[in-house]
Design a protein around this motif. Sequence first.
Motif, short mmCIF file in Angstrom:
data_model
loop_
_atom_site.label_atom_id
_atom_site.label_comp_id
_atom_site.label_asym_id
_atom_site.label_seq_id
_atom_site.Cartn_x
_atom_site.Cartn_y
_atom_site.Cartn_z
N SER A 102 -0.90 -5.18 -0.08
CA SER A 102 -2.38 -4.83 -0.80
C SER A 102 -2.23 -5.42 -2.36
O SER A 102 -1.09 -5.35 -2.81
CB SER A 102 -2.31 -3.43 -0.48
N CYS B 277 1.07 -1.16 0.05
CA CYS B 277 -0.08 0.06 -0.02
C CYS B 277 0.86 1.19 0.03
O CYS B 277 1.95 1.32 0.90
CB CYS B 277 -0.97 0.08 1.20
N CYS C 81 -4.62 0.50 0.07
CA CYS C 81 -5.42 -0.52 0.45
C CYS C 81 -6.85 -0.37 1.15
O CYS C 81 -7.25 0.88 1.16
CB CYS C 81 -4.66 -1.41 1.59
#
Length: 203
Positions: free
Chosen positions: A64, A57, A69
């Motif tokens: 992610s 992220c 995310c």
Amino acid sequence: MSFSPLLQQLITALRCLPGVGPKSAQRMALHLLERERDSARHLANALHEAVEKIGECQVCHTLSETPVCDICADDTRDKQVMCVLESPVDLIAIEQTGGFRGVYFVLKGHLSPIDGIGPDDLGIGHLLERVANEGVKELILATNPNVEGEATAHFIAAQIRDANVRVSRIAHGVPVGGELEFVDGGTLAHALAGRRTLQRDIK
């Protein structure tokens, strides 16, 4: 006994997993090849897809599949409260409690000069930028209760000492349902140091 090159390669590859030694890796490899070939193919495909498609992220640095995310993209989270963690597994543990509705920052480790891990390796500069630019009012330092985790927490706290941000540390102490006679001395010391008042001070 010597294994074929491909089997030895598989055994060696499995040893990268935490807690897996030579014997465990050997048993895993032989089990997959002898009894679970379909599962082995599924595992290989899932692992390949995860490695290719799961990244980091851009905001909090947890794992992610998207640039941002789901937690960071959730407008219902309290962005004024940020929890700093060492790893994505810590984030999962806190989320499973259902008791925290703030946002996160994942360091992906802790300060360790011996291993050459410094502030830049943990993205602490990015953390400080978020605190300064996103209106964070409280920073919860939830690094692990060991020497490295404590050092990392104190370093971060020192970096934002002059900012108008409340810095807190998660409590470490006696587990719920635990009995004092079975708790180690270090844990008891943390519990005593982090005690809280149950009634108003008597004047």
